[in-house]
Design a protein around this motif. Structure first.
Motif, PDB file in Angstrom:
ATOM      1  N   ALA A 113       0.833  -1.206   0.000  1.00 26.08           N
ATOM      2  CA  ALA A 113       0.000   0.000   0.000  1.00 26.08           C
ATOM      3  C   ALA A 113       0.867   1.254   0.000  1.00 26.08           C
ATOM      4  O   ALA A 113       0.581   2.229  -0.705  1.00 26.08           O
ATOM      5  CB  ALA A 113      -0.938  -0.006   1.207  1.00 26.08           C
ATOM      6  N   ASP A 114       1.951   1.234   0.768  1.00 25.08           N
ATOM      7  CA  ASP A 114       2.871   2.375   0.788  1.00 25.08           C
ATOM      8  C   ASP A 114       3.570   2.538  -0.559  1.00 25.08           C
ATOM      9  O   ASP A 114       3.843   3.662  -0.994  1.00 25.08           O
ATOM     10  CB  ASP A 114       3.899   2.224   1.914  1.00 25.08           C
ATOM     11  CG  ASP A 114       3.290   2.391   3.302  1.00 25.08           C
ATOM     12  OD1 ASP A 114       2.153   2.909   3.411  1.00 25.08           O
ATOM     13  OD2 ASP A 114       3.951   1.990   4.281  1.00 25.08           O
ATOM     14  N   SER A 115       3.866   1.414  -1.215  1.00 24.39           N
ATOM     15  CA  SER A 115       4.478   1.472  -2.545  1.00 24.39           C
ATOM     16  C   SER A 115       3.517   2.118  -3.542  1.00 24.39           C
ATOM     17  O   SER A 115       3.921   2.969  -4.343  1.00 24.39           O
ATOM     18  CB  SER A 115       4.842   0.071  -3.035  1.00 24.39           C
ATOM     19  OG  SER A 115       5.853  -0.484  -2.237  1.00 24.39           O
ATOM     20  N   VAL A 116       2.261   1.729  -3.482  1.00 21.58           N
ATOM     21  CA  VAL A 116       1.254   2.325  -4.355  1.00 21.58           C
ATOM     22  C   VAL A 116       1.213   3.835  -4.129  1.00 21.58           C
ATOM     23  O   VAL A 116       1.200   4.623  -5.083  1.00 21.58           O
ATOM     24  CB  VAL A 116      -0.138   1.688  -4.129  1.00 21.58           C
ATOM     25  CG1 VAL A 116      -1.234   2.495  -4.811  1.00 21.58           C
ATOM     26  CG2 VAL A 116      -0.148   0.243  -4.625  1.00 21.58           C
ATOM     27  N   ALA A 117       1.214   4.246  -2.872  1.00 26.41           N
ATOM     28  CA  ALA A 117       1.180   5.681  -2.553  1.00 26.41           C
ATOM     29  C   ALA A 117       2.421   6.391  -3.089  1.00 26.41           C
ATOM     30  O   ALA A 117       2.320   7.494  -3.644  1.00 26.41           O
ATOM     31  CB  ALA A 117       1.059   5.884  -1.042  1.00 26.41           C
ATOM     32  N   PHE A 118       3.592   5.768  -2.950  1.00 28.46           N
ATOM     33  CA  PHE A 118       4.837   6.362  -3.437  1.00 28.46           C
ATOM     34  C   PHE A 118       4.758   6.611  -4.939  1.00 28.46           C
ATOM     35  O   PHE A 118       5.012   7.716  -5.414  1.00 28.46           O
ATOM     36  CB  PHE A 118       6.026   5.454  -3.106  1.00 28.46           C
ATOM     37  CG  PHE A 118       7.328   5.912  -3.688  1.00 28.46           C
ATOM     38  CD1 PHE A 118       8.067   6.911  -3.075  1.00 28.46           C
ATOM     39  CD2 PHE A 118       7.831   5.342  -4.850  1.00 28.46           C
ATOM     40  CE1 PHE A 118       9.285   7.339  -3.613  1.00 28.46           C
ATOM     41  CE2 PHE A 118       9.043   5.761  -5.390  1.00 28.46           C
ATOM     42  CZ  PHE A 118       9.762   6.752  -4.766  1.00 28.46           C
ATOM     43  N   ILE A 137       1.942   1.161 -10.806  1.00 26.95           N
ATOM     44  CA  ILE A 137       0.953   1.217  -9.728  1.00 26.95           C
ATOM     45  C   ILE A 137       0.009   0.018  -9.813  1.00 26.95           C
ATOM     46  O   ILE A 137      -0.288  -0.628  -8.793  1.00 26.95           O
ATOM     47  CB  ILE A 137       0.176   2.549  -9.783  1.00 26.95           C
ATOM     48  CG1 ILE A 137       1.113   3.715  -9.443  1.00 26.95           C
ATOM     49  CG2 ILE A 137      -1.040   2.519  -8.851  1.00 26.95           C
ATOM     50  CD1 ILE A 137       0.551   5.093  -9.776  1.00 26.95           C
ATOM     51  N   GLU A 138      -0.440  -0.307 -11.015  1.00 27.00           N
ATOM     52  CA  GLU A 138      -1.368  -1.435 -11.184  1.00 27.00           C
ATOM     53  C   GLU A 138      -0.712  -2.756 -10.783  1.00 27.00           C
ATOM     54  O   GLU A 138      -1.371  -3.616 -10.186  1.00 27.00           O
ATOM     55  CB  GLU A 138      -1.914  -1.493 -12.612  1.00 27.00           C
ATOM     56  CG  GLU A 138      -2.894  -0.377 -12.919  1.00 27.00           C
ATOM     57  CD  GLU A 138      -4.015  -0.258 -11.887  1.00 27.00           C
ATOM     58  OE1 GLU A 138      -4.672  -1.284 -11.580  1.00 27.00           O
ATOM     59  OE2 GLU A 138      -4.242   0.860 -11.376  1.00 27.00           O
TER      60      GLU A 138
END
Length: 163
Positions: A113-118, A137-138
Motif C-alpha cells: 500500500a505504501d508502494s502504491v502511494a509512493f 501502480i497497477e
C-alpha cells in the motif's frame, strides 16, 4: 520532481530487488514454517514483479529512454523509499518469530500500500510517461490484491490497509 518512465522503472526494479532480499531475510529468520511459507511466496511474487518491470523497461520507446541511473543515484532514491516503506529489521524479526501469519501478511500489505502511494505521488516528466507509472501502480495493486486474498483465506480481516 518530475519522473521519467525509465527513471520510475529503474526505481521500481531496485525496490523489487530490495523486496526480494527483505522477504528472503524473513524466511531465513522465521524459525516458523507458516511465516517462512508466506515469506517465500512473497519473495517469489517480488521476483515476478521484477521480471514484469524489466520487461516494461526494455520495451520503452527510445524517446522515453534516458541515461541509466548509477547505483548511487538509485540507492539514494531507493534508500529514502526503503526507509519510508520497508519495516525495520527488528520489526521483521518480531513478526517472523511471532508465528502470526496474518500479521506477516498485514505487514506485507502495508508495504505494498505504501508502494502504491509512493508511485501515485510521482509526477510524470512528460505525458507519455503517465501510462508507465500507472502500470507500475497497477502491478503493485495486483500484489496487494493477492495478499488480501491470502489474508481472507486465513479468515482474518485485512484491517484498514489501503490499496
Amino acid at each position: 520532481m518530475p519522473h521519467s518512465a525509465d527513471y520510475a522503472l529503474q526505481i521500481a526494479m531496485r525496490m523489487e530487488r530490495l523486496g526480494i532480499t527483505f522477504y528472503e531475510s524473513m524466511v531465513a529468520g522465521a524459525g516458523n514454517a507458516p511465516i517462512a511459507a508466506v515469506a517465500t511466496m512473497l519473495a517469489e511474487q517480488e521476483k515476478r514483479h521484477l521480471w514484469t518491470f524489466e520487461k516494461m523497461y526494455h520495451s520503452l520507446p527510445l524517446e522515453q529512454c534516458g541515461p541509466k541511473l548509477t547505483e548511487d543515484q538509485i540507492a539514494a532514491t531507493a534508500g529514502k523509499f526503503y526507509k519510508l516503506i520497508l519495516p525495520t529489521a527488528d520489526e521483521v524479526r518480531q513478526v517472523a518469530s511471532s508465528g502470526d501469519t496474518a500479521k506477516a501478511l498485514r505487514m506485507a500489505m502495508q508495504i505494498e500500500a505504501d508502494s502504491v502511494a509512493f508511485y501515485s505521488n510521482m509526477t510524470p516528466a512528460i505525458p507519455s510517461d503517465i501510462p508507465v507509472i500507472k502500470a507500475i501502480i497497477e502491478e503493485e495493486k495486483k500484489h496487494l490484491g493477492v495478499l488480501r486474498g491470502y489474508l481472507d483465506r486465513l479468515g482474518k480481516p485485512a484491517s484498514k490497509t489501503g490499496g
